[in-house]
Design a protein around this motif. Structure first.
Motif, PDB file in Angstrom:
ATOM      1  N   VAL A  36       0.842  -1.202   0.000  1.00 56.42           N
ATOM      2  CA  VAL A  36       0.000   0.000   0.000  1.00 56.42           C
ATOM      3  C   VAL A  36       0.878   1.254   0.000  1.00 56.42           C
ATOM      4  O   VAL A  36       0.641   2.199  -0.761  1.00 56.42           O
ATOM      5  CB  VAL A  36      -0.972  -0.006   1.198  1.00 56.42           C
ATOM      6  N   GLY A  37       1.910   1.265   0.853  1.00 56.59           N
ATOM      7  CA  GLY A  37       2.820   2.409   0.894  1.00 56.59           C
ATOM      8  C   GLY A  37       3.517   2.638  -0.427  1.00 56.59           C
ATOM      9  O   GLY A  37       3.627   3.777  -0.901  1.00 56.59           O
ATOM     10  N   ASP A  39       2.423   1.763  -3.385  1.00 60.83           N
ATOM     11  CA  ASP A  39       1.418   2.277  -4.329  1.00 60.83           C
ATOM     12  C   ASP A  39       1.142   3.752  -4.073  1.00 60.83           C
ATOM     13  O   ASP A  39       0.967   4.526  -5.015  1.00 60.83           O
ATOM     14  CB  ASP A  39       0.118   1.474  -4.226  1.00 60.83           C
ATOM     15  N   GLN A  40       1.107   4.150  -2.802  1.00 56.37           N
ATOM     16  CA  GLN A  40       0.857   5.550  -2.466  1.00 56.37           C
ATOM     17  C   GLN A  40       2.003   6.443  -2.954  1.00 56.37           C
ATOM     18  O   GLN A  40       1.774   7.562  -3.391  1.00 56.37           O
ATOM     19  CB  GLN A  40       0.689   5.723  -0.946  1.00 56.37           C
ATOM     20  N   ASN A  57       5.390   8.295   4.945  1.00 54.75           N
ATOM     21  CA  ASN A  57       4.272   7.586   4.328  1.00 54.75           C
ATOM     22  C   ASN A  57       3.588   6.671   5.349  1.00 54.75           C
ATOM     23  O   ASN A  57       4.260   5.847   5.974  1.00 54.75           O
ATOM     24  CB  ASN A  57       4.774   6.764   3.137  1.00 54.75           C
ATOM     25  N   GLY A  59       1.649   4.047   5.039  1.00 51.55           N
ATOM     26  CA  GLY A  59       1.802   2.624   4.754  1.00 51.55           C
ATOM     27  C   GLY A  59       3.170   2.110   5.151  1.00 51.55           C
ATOM     28  O   GLY A  59       3.302   1.039   5.747  1.00 51.55           O
TER      29      GLY A  59
END
Length: 133
Positions: A36-37, A39-40, A57, A59
């Motif tokens: 998730v991190g 992707d962010q 971040n 995530g």
């Protein structure tokens, strides 16, 4: 009263189950949080700006917290288990990450991956059976 009761529930079978659940939970959550991190953060060059973005971040910070938790739980598990059994059992993380990525992230999982899950679970069952003998 047995000598185990003086150590409390953590040193009994329930404690072992709780520790394994925590380890698998921390490790799996850490892997998913890392995804998730990442992707962010998106596509960025590896430079100081990227490092600064990583450092704040959510995530990535969650993943780091999970890995720290997993480290301490792993140490507790290894105090009571042989590495030759504990390490293969930790492969349950693969199963939980696959389920989490499918259910939580909407990733498509191939038939071959599902077969792999059953092979992992079967291997763990064989190891556990061999340990009891």
């Amino acid at each position: 009263m047995s000598s185990n009761t003086s150590h409390g529930w953590l040193h009994e079978r329930l404690g072992t189950i709780v520790l394994w659940a925590l380890l698998i939970g921390f490790e799996s959550a850490g892997q998913i949080a890392t995804k998730v991190g990442g992707d962010q953060l998106g596509q960025m060059d590896f430079n100081l700006q990227w490092l600064a973005a990583v450092a704040v971040n959510p995530g990535v910070l969650m993943a780091i917290a999970c890995y720290i938790g997993a480290f301490f739980v792993w140490m507790l598990i290894l105090r009571r288990s042989s590495l030759s059994l504990a390490f293969p059992l930790s492969s349950l993380v693969f199963v939980v990450v696959l389920l989490g990525s499918w259910l939580g992230l909407g990733e498509q999982i191939s038939l071959l991956h599902w077969i792999g899950v059953f092979v992992i679970i079967g291997g763990i069952a064989l190891l556990a059976e061999g340990e009891e003998a």
